[in-house]
Design an enzyme around this catalytic site. Sequence first.
Site, PDB file in Angstrom:
ATOM      1  N   GLY A  69       0.800  -1.216   0.000  1.00 32.48           N
ATOM      2  CA  GLY A  69       0.000   0.000   0.000  1.00 32.48           C
ATOM      3  C   GLY A  69       0.835   1.269   0.000  1.00 32.48           C
ATOM      4  O   GLY A  69       0.538   2.225  -0.728  1.00 32.48           O
ATOM      5  N   THR A  70       1.880   1.299   0.808  1.00 31.79           N
ATOM      6  CA  THR A  70       2.693   2.511   0.906  1.00 31.79           C
ATOM      7  C   THR A  70       3.334   2.850  -0.432  1.00 31.79           C
ATOM      8  O   THR A  70       3.296   3.999  -0.887  1.00 31.79           O
ATOM      9  CB  THR A  70       3.770   2.337   2.007  1.00 31.79           C
ATOM     10  OG1 THR A  70       3.096   2.076   3.240  1.00 31.79           O
ATOM     11  CG2 THR A  70       4.637   3.565   2.144  1.00 31.79           C
ATOM     12  N   ASN A 149      -8.811   3.716   7.695  1.00 32.09           N
ATOM     13  CA  ASN A 149      -8.219   2.619   8.469  1.00 32.09           C
ATOM     14  C   ASN A 149      -8.512   2.703   9.959  1.00 32.09           C
ATOM     15  O   ASN A 149      -8.484   1.697  10.656  1.00 32.09           O
ATOM     16  CB  ASN A 149      -6.707   2.578   8.247  1.00 32.09           C
ATOM     17  CG  ASN A 149      -6.061   3.936   8.332  1.00 32.09           C
ATOM     18  OD1 ASN A 149      -6.455   4.869   7.636  1.00 32.09           O
ATOM     19  ND2 ASN A 149      -5.086   4.071   9.206  1.00 32.09           N
ATOM     20  N   GLN A 177      -7.760  -0.484   2.780  1.00 35.01           N
ATOM     21  CA  GLN A 177      -8.680  -1.078   3.764  1.00 35.01           C
ATOM     22  C   GLN A 177      -9.975  -1.562   3.118  1.00 35.01           C
ATOM     23  O   GLN A 177     -10.669  -2.405   3.675  1.00 35.01           O
ATOM     24  CB  GLN A 177      -9.020  -0.051   4.856  1.00 35.01           C
ATOM     25  CG  GLN A 177      -7.852   0.331   5.741  1.00 35.01           C
ATOM     26  CD  GLN A 177      -7.391  -0.804   6.643  1.00 35.01           C
ATOM     27  OE1 GLN A 177      -8.147  -1.719   6.980  1.00 35.01           O
ATOM     28  NE2 GLN A 177      -6.127  -0.779   7.038  1.00 35.01           N
ATOM     29  N   SER A 197      -3.251  -3.644  -0.909  1.00 29.08           N
ATOM     30  CA  SER A 197      -2.146  -4.312  -0.227  1.00 29.08           C
ATOM     31  C   SER A 197      -2.575  -5.711   0.231  1.00 29.08           C
ATOM     32  O   SER A 197      -3.593  -5.854   0.919  1.00 29.08           O
ATOM     33  CB  SER A 197      -1.737  -3.471   0.986  1.00 29.08           C
ATOM     34  OG  SER A 197      -0.703  -4.092   1.689  1.00 29.08           O
ATOM     35  N   HIS A 199      -1.556  -7.921   2.417  1.00 21.18           N
ATOM     36  CA  HIS A 199      -1.622  -8.403   3.814  1.00 21.18           C
ATOM     37  C   HIS A 199      -2.872  -7.935   4.551  1.00 21.18           C
ATOM     38  O   HIS A 199      -3.106  -8.329   5.691  1.00 21.18           O
ATOM     39  CB  HIS A 199      -0.337  -8.057   4.586  1.00 21.18           C
ATOM     40  CG  HIS A 199      -0.168  -6.635   4.989  1.00 21.18           C
ATOM     41  ND1 HIS A 199      -0.336  -6.220   6.279  1.00 21.18           N
ATOM     42  CD2 HIS A 199       0.168  -5.538   4.287  1.00 21.18           C
ATOM     43  CE1 HIS A 199      -0.094  -4.910   6.355  1.00 21.18           C
ATOM     44  NE2 HIS A 199       0.213  -4.487   5.145  1.00 21.18           N
ATOM     45  N   THR A 235      12.697  -7.129  -9.910  1.00 23.04           N
ATOM     46  CA  THR A 235      12.200  -8.498 -10.062  1.00 23.04           C
ATOM     47  C   THR A 235      10.927  -8.675  -9.244  1.00 23.04           C
ATOM     48  O   THR A 235      10.873  -8.279  -8.078  1.00 23.04           O
ATOM     49  CB  THR A 235      13.276  -9.503  -9.600  1.00 23.04           C
ATOM     50  OG1 THR A 235      14.433  -9.297 -10.405  1.00 23.04           O
ATOM     51  CG2 THR A 235      12.801 -10.941  -9.745  1.00 23.04           C
ATOM     52  N   CYS A 323       0.350   2.289  12.110  1.00 23.25           N
ATOM     53  CA  CYS A 323       1.437   3.179  11.717  1.00 23.25           C
ATOM     54  C   CYS A 323       1.569   4.389  12.628  1.00 23.25           C
ATOM     55  O   CYS A 323       2.568   5.084  12.593  1.00 23.25           O
ATOM     56  CB  CYS A 323       1.255   3.626  10.279  1.00 23.25           C
ATOM     57  SG  CYS A 323       1.055   2.219   9.203  1.00 23.25           S
TER      58      CYS A 323
HETATM   59  N1  PLP Z   1      -3.228   2.972   3.327  1.00 22.96           N
HETATM   60  C1  PLP Z   1      -4.062   2.573   4.291  1.00 22.96           C
HETATM   61  C2  PLP Z   1      -5.461   3.101   4.333  1.00 22.96           C
HETATM   62  C3  PLP Z   1      -3.630   1.635   5.230  1.00 22.96           C
HETATM   63  O1  PLP Z   1      -4.453   1.240   6.195  1.00 22.96           O
HETATM   64  C4  PLP Z   1      -2.300   1.138   5.152  1.00 22.96           C
HETATM   65  C5  PLP Z   1      -1.794   0.206   6.168  1.00 22.96           C
HETATM   66  O2  PLP Z   1      -2.276   0.129   7.264  1.00 22.96           O
HETATM   67  C6  PLP Z   1      -1.470   1.593   4.112  1.00 22.96           C
HETATM   68  C7  PLP Z   1      -1.975   2.506   3.221  1.00 22.96           C
HETATM   69  C8  PLP Z   1      -0.079   1.082   3.961  1.00 22.96           C
HETATM   70  O3  PLP Z   1      -0.101  -0.221   3.434  1.00 22.96           O
HETATM   71  P1  PLP Z   1       1.171  -1.193   3.576  1.00 22.96           P
HETATM   72  O4  PLP Z   1       1.176  -1.675   4.987  1.00 22.96           O
HETATM   73  O5  PLP Z   1       0.893  -2.299   2.602  1.00 22.96           O
HETATM   74  O6  PLP Z   1       2.365  -0.408   3.203  1.00 22.96           O
END
Ligand code: PLP
Length: 379
Positions: A69-70, A149, A177, A197, A199, A235, A323
């Site tokens: 996600g990031t 989130n 989310q 994302s 996970h 890769t 986070c």
């Molecule tokens: N965006 C949202 C809304 C999230 O909740 C999160 C992770 O909690 C992220 C981005 C970041 O995702 P990742 O953990 O895959 O980097």
Amino acid sequence: MIYLDNAATTPVHPGVLKAMLPYLEEQYGNPSGIYEFAEKSKEAVDRVREIIAASINAKPGEIYFTSGGTESDNWALAGMAEALSGKGNHIITTAIEHHAIINTCEYLKQRGFDITYLDVNKEGIINPKQLADAVRKDTILISIMAANNEIGSIQPLKAIGEIARRNNICFHTDAVQAYLHMEMDVRKMNIGMMSASAHKFRGAKGCGFLYIRDGIKPAAFMHGGKQESGIRAGTENVPGIIGMGEAVRITIQEMQKNIVYVRNMRDYLLYRIEHEIPGVVLNGPRHMRLPGNLNVSFLGIEGQSLLIMLDMDGICTSSGSACTAGTSGGSHVLKALGADDGRLKGALRMTLDTQNTMEEMDYVIWRIKENVAALRDKS
Ligand code: PLP
């Protein structure tokens, strides 16, 4: 252990692990290779592109694999900023985005971009009219998360997409989310880019994707080889991608059933908390909300202290997003709702998923009641 922090991460589904293992053991070919053994990896990766594309009404060529996600959020924002800087330097987002968006916006701000952070109402939802009013001639991107989130609020995506379409601006949504926890249709919602994302939906960590609609051309984010149509070098994380595809395949079949199951459990938890514990405030909306998300403030106590006591009872919860855990000053999301100090301090987030049970909810309610009473007695 009772795990109620599924918005932070979810356990890898056994079927996902089973699908991944051969790609760590015998099928380890690099998808860029041109011999048959390597091509098998490429074919498997491309099958996942098809599975994901079908799940959001996109085309396989519009799915780009990333590290999560990031990265997807950073790429969407920085990539569009770089590609369109000649056209304009204004980006619209909201005050309640994840830090992957907010901190990227702040980074772009230092480089001369102008960022508008839209306010939300007290339930955490933007007003489409305010968005329409914020659009300028030099607006190059609207980035608004699909669902929050911390408080699970769901944004009016169709209305946002319509405003973006009318003004010919790309609409990016952080659906980390939301994806597979609610319906996402990039065509119906006129989404130009979408982050997800693995996970967060029973896949492995360190793997995700960015949907980029044909015709939208963010600058390359990673420079190197020619992977991902030459705009995201490196890769491919083959086992992670295969696992993500399997997680999508498994989840999509059961999505409606899962939503009902998780929502019922969450509603039961909320009902009993609100009826059996005084001084409780629900943070976020009652209806336009992700099915598994519950965020409540217990007035007069520290959410952090409750979290620690619940941890000793074997219950994993959170006092905000993973986070922001450990940072002080309270949640920027709750502040945007207009929450006062008591609500900021007393917040507890519980995020449920399909592996939770009603029996667990009964135990959790009992432990919350006792712990809240003990903390209030002390103060
Ligand atoms: N965006 C949202 C809304 C999230 O909740 C999160 C992770 O909690 C992220 C981005 C970041 O995702 P990742 O953990 O895959 O980097």
